[in-house]
Design a protein around this motif. Structure first.
Motif, mmCIF file in Angstrom:
data_model
loop_
_atom_site.group_PDB
_atom_site.id
_atom_site.type_symbol
_atom_site.label_atom_id
_atom_site.label_comp_id
_atom_site.label_asym_id
_atom_site.label_seq_id
_atom_site.Cartn_x
_atom_site.Cartn_y
_atom_site.Cartn_z
ATOM 1 N N ALA A 196 45.595 134.735 8.309
ATOM 2 C CA ALA A 196 46.472 133.472 8.750
ATOM 3 C C ALA A 196 47.745 133.512 8.904
ATOM 4 C CB ALA A 196 46.100 132.266 7.834
ATOM 5 N N GLU A 197 48.663 134.626 8.088
ATOM 6 C CA GLU A 197 49.850 134.862 8.339
ATOM 7 C C GLU A 197 50.322 135.869 9.231
ATOM 8 O OE1 GLU A 197 48.415 133.567 4.226
ATOM 9 O OE2 GLU A 197 48.181 135.385 5.415
ATOM 10 N N GLU A 198 49.512 136.710 9.633
ATOM 11 C CA GLU A 198 49.875 137.972 10.288
ATOM 12 C C GLU A 198 49.307 137.756 11.686
ATOM 13 O OE1 GLU A 198 49.201 139.174 6.321
ATOM 14 O OE2 GLU A 198 47.755 138.123 7.586
ATOM 15 N N GLU A 199 48.229 136.763 12.005
ATOM 16 C CA GLU A 199 47.755 136.506 13.545
ATOM 17 C C GLU A 199 47.754 135.135 13.939
ATOM 18 O OE1 GLU A 199 44.000 138.653 13.646
ATOM 19 O OE2 GLU A 199 44.805 140.833 12.816
ATOM 20 N N PHE A 200 47.677 135.110 15.345
ATOM 21 C CA PHE A 200 47.357 133.726 15.785
ATOM 22 C C PHE A 200 45.908 133.541 15.567
ATOM 23 C CE2 PHE A 200 51.376 134.625 17.578
ATOM 24 C CZ PHE A 200 52.062 133.408 18.013
ATOM 25 N N HIS A 201 45.563 132.221 15.134
ATOM 26 C CA HIS A 201 44.290 131.798 15.213
ATOM 27 C C HIS A 201 44.157 130.384 15.801
ATOM 28 C CE1 HIS A 201 42.362 134.771 12.730
ATOM 29 N NE2 HIS A 201 43.646 134.909 11.943
ATOM 30 N N SER A 202 42.789 130.037 16.306
ATOM 31 C CA SER A 202 42.991 128.780 17.052
ATOM 32 C C SER A 202 41.934 127.801 16.048
ATOM 33 C CB SER A 202 41.918 128.689 18.373
ATOM 34 O OG SER A 202 42.515 129.667 19.274
ATOM 35 N N TYR A 203 42.945 126.563 15.994
ATOM 36 C CA TYR A 203 42.244 125.306 14.998
ATOM 37 C C TYR A 203 41.860 124.433 15.722
ATOM 38 C CZ TYR A 203 44.879 128.583 11.585
ATOM 39 O OH TYR A 203 45.490 129.621 10.978
ATOM 40 N N GLY A 204 40.643 123.870 15.692
ATOM 41 C CA GLY A 204 39.952 123.178 16.681
ATOM 42 C C GLY A 204 39.335 121.993 16.107
ATOM 43 N N LEU A 205 39.408 120.706 16.867
ATOM 44 C CA LEU A 205 38.907 119.790 16.293
ATOM 45 C C LEU A 205 37.746 119.045 17.279
ATOM 46 C CD1 LEU A 205 38.894 117.023 14.605
ATOM 47 C CD2 LEU A 205 40.590 116.214 16.177
ATOM 48 N N LEU A 206 36.514 118.759 17.148
ATOM 49 C CA LEU A 206 35.839 118.041 17.943
ATOM 50 C C LEU A 206 35.485 116.425 17.480
ATOM 51 C CD1 LEU A 206 32.870 120.936 18.304
ATOM 52 C CD2 LEU A 206 34.659 120.492 19.797
ATOM 53 N N TRP A 207 36.011 115.621 18.076
ATOM 54 C CA TRP A 207 36.261 114.371 17.632
ATOM 55 C C TRP A 207 35.376 113.525 18.591
ATOM 56 C CZ3 TRP A 207 41.225 111.421 18.209
ATOM 57 C CH2 TRP A 207 41.093 110.011 17.870
ATOM 58 N N SER A 208 34.324 112.595 18.242
ATOM 59 C CA SER A 208 33.552 111.741 19.047
ATOM 60 C C SER A 208 33.441 110.511 18.324
ATOM 61 C CB SER A 208 32.133 112.468 19.310
ATOM 62 O OG SER A 208 31.216 112.335 18.320
ATOM 63 N N ALA A 209 32.802 109.552 18.849
ATOM 64 C CA ALA A 209 32.281 108.148 18.221
ATOM 65 C C ALA A 209 31.646 108.325 17.070
ATOM 66 C CB ALA A 209 31.782 107.262 19.350
ATOM 67 N N GLU A 210 31.014 109.441 16.905
ATOM 68 C CA GLU A 210 29.991 109.672 15.872
ATOM 69 C C GLU A 210 30.176 110.693 14.660
ATOM 70 O OE1 GLU A 210 25.960 110.044 17.056
ATOM 71 O OE2 GLU A 210 26.126 108.645 18.781
ATOM 72 N N TYR A 211 31.311 111.622 14.844
ATOM 73 C CA TYR A 211 31.756 112.560 14.006
ATOM 74 C C TYR A 211 33.002 113.317 14.425
ATOM 75 C CZ TYR A 211 30.173 115.587 18.040
ATOM 76 O OH TYR A 211 29.988 116.042 19.124
ATOM 77 N N VAL A 212 33.693 113.895 13.236
ATOM 78 C CA VAL A 212 34.733 114.529 13.356
ATOM 79 C C VAL A 212 34.398 116.017 12.703
ATOM 80 C CG1 VAL A 212 37.108 115.033 12.452
ATOM 81 C CG2 VAL A 212 36.300 112.692 13.171
ATOM 82 N N LYS A 213 34.586 117.060 13.864
ATOM 83 C CA LYS A 213 34.075 118.250 13.294
ATOM 84 C C LYS A 213 35.402 119.297 13.450
ATOM 85 C CE LYS A 213 29.252 118.048 14.762
ATOM 86 N NZ LYS A 213 28.088 118.655 15.732
ATOM 87 N N PHE A 214 35.460 120.180 12.514
ATOM 88 C CA PHE A 214 36.530 121.075 12.678
ATOM 89 C C PHE A 214 36.198 122.623 12.826
ATOM 90 C CE2 PHE A 214 37.835 117.650 10.032
ATOM 91 C CZ PHE A 214 39.127 117.318 10.302
ATOM 92 N N TYR A 215 36.669 123.368 13.506
ATOM 93 C CA TYR A 215 36.316 124.733 13.950
ATOM 94 C C TYR A 215 37.386 125.646 13.887
ATOM 95 C CZ TYR A 215 37.677 124.522 18.868
ATOM 96 O OH TYR A 215 38.419 124.250 20.183
ATOM 97 N N LEU A 216 37.152 126.972 13.621
ATOM 98 C CA LEU A 216 38.325 127.943 13.825
ATOM 99 C C LEU A 216 37.858 129.032 14.585
ATOM 100 C CD1 LEU A 216 40.381 129.151 12.081
ATOM 101 C CD2 LEU A 216 38.789 130.188 10.457
ATOM 102 N N ASP A 217 38.535 129.218 15.584
ATOM 103 C CA ASP A 217 38.801 130.362 16.626
ATOM 104 C C ASP A 217 37.582 130.196 17.754
ATOM 105 O OD1 ASP A 217 40.879 132.033 15.543
ATOM 106 O OD2 ASP A 217 39.835 132.904 14.043
ATOM 107 N N ASP A 218 36.353 129.656 17.288
ATOM 108 C CA ASP A 218 35.470 129.512 18.243
ATOM 109 C C ASP A 218 34.705 128.321 18.251
ATOM 110 O OD1 ASP A 218 32.235 129.830 18.936
ATOM 111 O OD2 ASP A 218 33.243 131.424 20.265
ATOM 112 N N ILE A 219 34.488 127.638 19.257
ATOM 113 C CA ILE A 219 33.958 126.304 19.151
ATOM 114 C C ILE A 219 32.767 126.173 18.412
ATOM 115 C CG2 ILE A 219 32.501 126.340 21.391
ATOM 116 C CD1 ILE A 219 33.310 123.483 21.868
ATOM 117 N N ASP A 220 31.917 127.370 18.244
ATOM 118 C CA ASP A 220 30.673 127.294 17.482
ATOM 119 C C ASP A 220 30.843 127.683 15.931
ATOM 120 O OD1 ASP A 220 28.949 126.642 19.976
ATOM 121 O OD2 ASP A 220 29.289 128.725 20.426
#
Length: 281
Positions: A196-220
């Motif tokens: 986390a401190e040494e490299e870039f990472h993708s912090y993701g959110l999938l937000w719909s009318a029915e859920y909030v999902k959090f992902y790391l680096d890959d959408i899956d």
């Protein structure tokens, strides 16, 4: 071809197109379908090119008031932000004797655009110091915070990090029914991330009318899911309205400063490569 026949063909073509539009305009996607987010299109982004922060995309939130979390920094404009080599740098500096409110400066940015639902992805690298006192965050707030206040407005923490717990990030939601003040927040808990401190990472959110999902680096790579309650209301699901982004690097505070502040950490830098928003039309 006679004029009457030509006009008749035009009328048939018009009615056909009108009927087609009615069918396509009413098309709805199943937010739980495996390919739902494949239909998302990029609607807003900042790639942080050039040598200055876009004032069309961001505005500064300034002040030295602890920000409700007993933080120690004074959030200022301009001097603690740098855009270069394709990234945004948010810089926390020690400016006083240390360990008191106002002895540090930093930056808190608020997006000028607001969004309801979508895939939000932010690629960032956290400060390289592994010790006490830093509290960077990538998050969102409901746009009615000015009238309803917190936590009624809702909060979505896409990524939070405290430097005394290195190699670990968190994703959390807050509402009236679920918030850290009452000890009822809905959270991923610690997510191990060794670089986390040494490299870039993708912090993701999938937000719909029915859920909030959090992902790391890959959408899956889903790390945490909060589903809309069956009996939902403003208290337990304030997530059906516009939210805006916040990017900040706090010093100390109720969580970031639980074990104190190491002044050798400064200057500390959080780098952001991009902020992107995709939505299903």
């Amino acid at each position: 071809m006679t004029k009457v026949r030509f006009n008749y063909l035009l009328l048939v073509l018009f009615l056909f197109q009108l009927n087609s539009c009615k069918h396509t305009e009413g098309k709805k996607y199943d937010v739980n379908a495996p390919d739902y987010w494949d239909n998302a299109e990029l609607v807003w982004n900042d790639e942080f090119e050039g040598d200055r922060l876009s004032t069309q995309n961001w505005r500064f939130e300034t002040g030295q008031n602890g920000w409700g979390n007993n933080e120690l920094q004074n959030y200022v404009a301009d001097e603690n932000v740098k855009v270069s080599n394709g990234t945004l740098k948010i810089i926390a500096k020690k400016t006083g004797n240390g360990r008191e409110i106002g002895d540090y400066t930093s930056t808190r940015l608020k997006s000028t655009e607001e969004f309801t639902y979508g895939r939000m992805e932010i690629r960032a690298k956290l400060p390289d110091y592994k010790g006490k006192g830093l509290w960077p965050a990538i998050w969102m707030l409901g746009n009615d915070i000015g009238t309803k206040g917190w936590p009624q407005c809702g909060e979505i923490d896409i990524m939070e990090y405290v430097s005394y717990r290195p190699n670990t990030v968190y994703s959390t939601i807050h509402s009236t029914a679920n918030n850290h003040v009452d000890g009822t927040e809905a959270s991923s808990g610690p997510i191990e991330l060794e670089t986390a401190e040494e490299e870039f990472h993708s912090y993701g959110l999938l937000w719909s009318a029915e859920y909030v999902k959090f992902y790391l680096d890959d959408i899956d790579n889903i790390k945490y899911t909060f589903e809309r309650p069956e009996d939902f209301n403003q208290d337990n699901w304030p997530f059906s309205k516009p939210f805006y982004f916040l990017l900040n690097l706090a010093v100390g505070g109720n969580w970031g400063g639980q074990q104190g502040v190491d002044d050798v950490a400064f200057p500390a830098v959080m780098e952001v490569d991009f902020v992107r928003v995709y939505q299903v039309k």
